[in-house]
Design a protein around this motif. Sequence first.
Motif, PDB file in Angstrom:
ATOM      1  N   ASP A 338       0.838  -1.200   0.000  1.00 15.00           N
ATOM      2  CA  ASP A 338       0.000   0.000   0.000  1.00 15.00           C
ATOM      3  C   ASP A 338       0.879   1.258   0.000  1.00 15.00           C
ATOM      4  OD1 ASP A 338      -1.717   2.210   1.361  1.00 15.00           O
ATOM      5  OD2 ASP A 338      -3.158   0.639   0.860  1.00 15.00           O
ATOM      6  N   LYS A 339       0.478   2.246  -0.797  1.00 11.36           N
ATOM      7  CA  LYS A 339       1.293   3.461  -0.969  1.00 11.36           C
ATOM      8  C   LYS A 339       1.366   4.301   0.305  1.00 11.36           C
ATOM      9  CE  LYS A 339      -1.123   4.563  -4.646  1.00 11.36           C
ATOM     10  NZ  LYS A 339      -1.768   3.267  -4.891  1.00 11.36           N
ATOM     11  N   LYS A 340       0.486   4.074   1.273  1.00 11.02           N
ATOM     12  CA  LYS A 340       0.517   4.853   2.521  1.00 11.02           C
ATOM     13  C   LYS A 340       1.592   4.361   3.480  1.00 11.02           C
ATOM     14  CE  LYS A 340      -3.703   3.858   3.587  1.00 11.02           C
ATOM     15  NZ  LYS A 340      -3.890   2.957   2.442  1.00 11.02           N
ATOM     16  N   ASN A 341       2.155   3.182   3.195  1.00 10.65           N
ATOM     17  CA  ASN A 341       3.095   2.585   4.128  1.00 10.65           C
ATOM     18  C   ASN A 341       4.406   3.359   4.193  1.00 10.65           C
ATOM     19  OD1 ASN A 341       1.193   0.614   4.553  1.00 10.65           O
ATOM     20  ND2 ASN A 341       2.140  -0.868   3.177  1.00 10.65           N
ATOM     21  N   SER A 342       5.086   3.184   5.314  1.00 15.66           N
ATOM     22  CA  SER A 342       6.388   3.812   5.506  1.00 15.66           C
ATOM     23  C   SER A 342       7.327   2.798   6.145  1.00 15.66           C
ATOM     24  CB  SER A 342       6.259   5.046   6.409  1.00 15.66           C
ATOM     25  OG  SER A 342       7.524   5.606   6.695  1.00 15.66           O
ATOM     26  N   ALA A 343       8.497   2.612   5.504  1.00 12.95           N
ATOM     27  CA  ALA A 343       9.524   1.707   6.032  1.00 12.95           C
ATOM     28  C   ALA A 343       8.978   0.305   6.303  1.00 12.95           C
ATOM     29  CB  ALA A 343      10.135   2.290   7.302  1.00 12.95           C
ATOM     30  N   GLY A 344       8.092  -0.151   5.433  1.00 13.91           N
ATOM     31  CA  GLY A 344       7.568  -1.506   5.548  1.00 13.91           C
ATOM     32  C   GLY A 344       6.475  -1.690   6.566  1.00 13.91           C
ATOM     33  N   THR A 345       6.085  -0.622   7.253  1.00 10.24           N
ATOM     34  CA  THR A 345       5.015  -0.706   8.253  1.00 10.24           C
ATOM     35  C   THR A 345       3.677  -0.397   7.610  1.00 10.24           C
ATOM     36  OG1 THR A 345       6.523  -0.012  10.016  1.00 10.24           O
ATOM     37  CG2 THR A 345       4.158   0.208  10.437  1.00 10.24           C
ATOM     38  N   ILE A 346       2.685  -1.274   7.820  1.00 11.13           N
ATOM     39  CA  ILE A 346       1.356  -1.069   7.245  1.00 11.13           C
ATOM     40  C   ILE A 346       0.657   0.040   8.014  1.00 11.13           C
ATOM     41  CG2 ILE A 346      -0.873  -2.121   6.743  1.00 11.13           C
ATOM     42  CD1 ILE A 346       0.573  -4.837   6.648  1.00 11.13           C
ATOM     43  N   ASN A 347       0.194   1.051   7.280  1.00 18.92           N
ATOM     44  CA  ASN A 347      -0.492   2.198   7.887  1.00 18.92           C
ATOM     45  C   ASN A 347      -1.995   2.134   7.636  1.00 18.92           C
ATOM     46  OD1 ASN A 347       1.342   4.051   9.243  1.00 18.92           O
ATOM     47  ND2 ASN A 347       2.354   4.224   7.257  1.00 18.92           N
ATOM     48  N   PHE A 348      -2.757   2.550   8.618  1.00 19.39           N
ATOM     49  CA  PHE A 348      -4.214   2.586   8.516  1.00 19.39           C
ATOM     50  C   PHE A 348      -4.726   3.984   8.862  1.00 19.39           C
ATOM     51  CE2 PHE A 348      -3.049  -1.719   9.703  1.00 19.39           C
ATOM     52  CZ  PHE A 348      -3.796  -2.507   8.819  1.00 19.39           C
ATOM     53  N   THR A 349      -5.861   4.333   8.303  1.00 20.43           N
ATOM     54  CA  THR A 349      -6.652   5.460   8.796  1.00 20.43           C
ATOM     55  C   THR A 349      -7.757   4.874   9.651  1.00 20.43           C
ATOM     56  OG1 THR A 349      -6.190   6.927   6.937  1.00 20.43           O
ATOM     57  CG2 THR A 349      -8.232   7.312   8.155  1.00 20.43           C
ATOM     58  N   LEU A 350      -7.829   5.313  10.908  1.00 17.11           N
ATOM     59  CA  LEU A 350      -8.837   4.808  11.839  1.00 17.11           C
ATOM     60  C   LEU A 350      -9.617   5.986  12.416  1.00 17.11           C
ATOM     61  CD1 LEU A 350      -6.646   2.118  13.697  1.00 17.11           C
ATOM     62  CD2 LEU A 350      -8.112   1.800  11.678  1.00 17.11           C
ATOM     63  N   LEU A 351     -10.616   5.687  13.233  1.00 21.77           N
ATOM     64  CA  LEU A 351     -11.473   6.705  13.830  1.00 21.77           C
ATOM     65  C   LEU A 351     -11.585   6.496  15.339  1.00 21.77           C
ATOM     66  CD1 LEU A 351     -14.488   6.534  11.301  1.00 21.77           C
ATOM     67  CD2 LEU A 351     -12.669   8.237  11.318  1.00 21.77           C
ATOM     68  N   SER A 352     -11.633   7.602  16.071  1.00 23.26           N
ATOM     69  CA  SER A 352     -11.992   7.536  17.489  1.00 23.26           C
ATOM     70  C   SER A 352     -13.492   7.718  17.684  1.00 23.26           C
ATOM     71  CB  SER A 352     -11.242   8.598  18.294  1.00 23.26           C
ATOM     72  OG  SER A 352      -9.873   8.274  18.365  1.00 23.26           O
ATOM     73  N   ASP A 353     -14.115   8.362  16.705  1.00 22.86           N
ATOM     74  CA  ASP A 353     -15.564   8.529  16.664  1.00 22.86           C
ATOM     75  C   ASP A 353     -15.904   8.989  15.254  1.00 22.86           C
ATOM     76  OD1 ASP A 353     -18.256   8.721  17.366  1.00 22.86           O
ATOM     77  OD2 ASP A 353     -17.844   9.786  19.243  1.00 22.86           O
ATOM     78  N   ILE A 354     -17.158   9.127  14.935  1.00 15.95           N
ATOM     79  CA  ILE A 354     -17.548   9.642  13.630  1.00 15.95           C
ATOM     80  C   ILE A 354     -17.003  11.068  13.500  1.00 15.95           C
ATOM     81  CG2 ILE A 354     -19.500  10.360  12.199  1.00 15.95           C
ATOM     82  CD1 ILE A 354     -21.028   7.969  13.448  1.00 15.95           C
ATOM     83  N   GLY A 355     -16.215  11.293  12.486  1.00 14.22           N
ATOM     84  CA  GLY A 355     -15.603  12.593  12.258  1.00 14.22           C
ATOM     85  C   GLY A 355     -14.326  12.839  13.032  1.00 14.22           C
ATOM     86  N   ASP A 356     -13.930  11.918  13.912  1.00 13.49           N
ATOM     87  CA  ASP A 356     -12.717  12.072  14.721  1.00 13.49           C
ATOM     88  C   ASP A 356     -11.653  11.144  14.133  1.00 13.49           C
ATOM     89  OD1 ASP A 356     -10.805  12.517  16.611  1.00 13.49           O
ATOM     90  OD2 ASP A 356     -12.063  12.018  18.332  1.00 13.49           O
ATOM     91  N   ILE A 357     -10.822  11.694  13.256  1.00 12.71           N
ATOM     92  CA  ILE A 357      -9.957  10.914  12.367  1.00 12.71           C
ATOM     93  C   ILE A 357      -8.575  10.726  12.976  1.00 12.71           C
ATOM     94  CG2 ILE A 357      -8.921  10.872  10.053  1.00 12.71           C
ATOM     95  CD1 ILE A 357     -11.301  12.863   9.302  1.00 12.71           C
ATOM     96  N   ARG A 358      -8.039   9.520  12.815  1.00 10.04           N
ATOM     97  CA  ARG A 358      -6.698   9.198  13.280  1.00 10.04           C
ATOM     98  C   ARG A 358      -5.911   8.581  12.112  1.00 10.04           C
ATOM     99  NH1 ARG A 358      -8.244  12.033  16.662  1.00 10.04           N
ATOM    100  NH2 ARG A 358      -8.500  11.669  18.906  1.00 10.04           N
ATOM    101  N   ILE A 359      -5.049   9.398  11.493  1.00  6.50           N
ATOM    102  CA  ILE A 359      -4.242   8.895  10.383  1.00  6.50           C
ATOM    103  C   ILE A 359      -2.955   8.283  10.919  1.00  6.50           C
ATOM    104  CG2 ILE A 359      -5.212  10.556   8.767  1.00  6.50           C
ATOM    105  CD1 ILE A 359      -2.560  12.127   8.969  1.00  6.50           C
ATOM    106  N   ASN A 360      -2.244   7.567  10.036  1.00  5.92           N
ATOM    107  CA  ASN A 360      -0.930   6.984  10.352  1.00  5.92           C
ATOM    108  C   ASN A 360      -0.981   6.054  11.556  1.00  5.92           C
ATOM    109  OD1 ASN A 360       0.239   8.483   8.233  1.00  5.92           O
ATOM    110  ND2 ASN A 360       0.611  10.241   9.577  1.00  5.92           N
TER     111      ASN A 360
END
Length: 379
Positions: A338-360
């Motif tokens: 996946d192009k979002k990865n860095s140094a071989g680590t799989i990166n996800f976009t997750l949420l703490s709540d609806i509209g509360d975004i947690r990237i990387n």
Amino acid sequence: MYLCGIQMRETGGNVMEQRIIISQNFQNDLAMALMECERDRIFVLTDATTNEKCWPLLSNFFGLKQARQIVIPSGDNNKNIESLSHVWKELQNGATRHSCLINLGGGMVTDLGGFAASTFKRGINFINIPTTLLSMVDASVGGKTGINFGGLKNEVGVFSEPRFVIINAAFLNTLDTQNLLSGYAEMLKHGLLSNEAMWAELLSFEPEQVNDAAQTVADGSGNVMIKRLQRMIADSVEVKKHIVEKDPKEQNIRKALNLGHTFGHAFESWSYTGGNTPVLHGYAVAFGLVCELYLSVVKCGFPTEKMRQAVAYIRSHYGSLPISCDDYDTLIELMTHDKKNSAGTINFTLLSDIGDIRINQTATKEEILEAMDFLREGA
């Protein structure tokens, strides 16, 4: 005509506007767009399906009488270097740096056509006319262009904005239910990234019923459901536009738009290998949302009840993905590309709540396996 947004891009040192039009009068809006685009010749790119179902809706338009058609095979498996080369060769037959390419079709056409236009003679103007719900709310907006390469999704491409994106829900009457649902998955994603009100409306809508709509919104007198969907499309596009304007090159917050896509792209790529039945992009994203909302609960404290609500809607409308434990290693390997990865680590976009975004965000292999178990086995 409603101008949903204006962004800026640079071409040949000149600042150019890119306008997203939520269109109520398609021919008038297209005429305006062509008037504002520099052009000596017009080329129209379709695939075999949109050439049959959508081109007849435009072919009698006076402004396109002299347009030259370019047709490529249908299907995401044809978003490849061979199709791109074909488009380049067709453009060589008369196109100059002052020509304009109209991309009429779904995400495959707008992705590939945008890439072809952006690289031919170092860039010509192009207009996206999305004909699928997926391309209306996702692929045609945001400036990502490209092709699949080496068995991986969107592996080669450039950021390049069209001069215009003209969105009219009338084209959705050409779609089957599966392709409507495929696009709706990206709208669900936008709702999760936005707010509770948008999310609630999305859960109250039944995309399958759109096929029962006999009229269109092209002349402003269409079916109530189509009108409602067009308004929801405008809201969905606004979410993406707002994020893209903050981060055009996906260095930061634009990664939010990858919610559901780390798993989703792996599911989609997996489905095209080893004799599996191909899975539409939106279905793969929907299944990816299930996995990434599970990780959101585990890693970021996303409310369990909201996760179950989303999962119930997805399972009701999208069914299940036929993966087994034997597929897990392959899927994890696909995620590592996946192009979002860095140094071989799989990166996800997750949420703490609806509209509360947690990237990387990251997850252990065990957590990734648990998410796939959750997808297979249910809440």
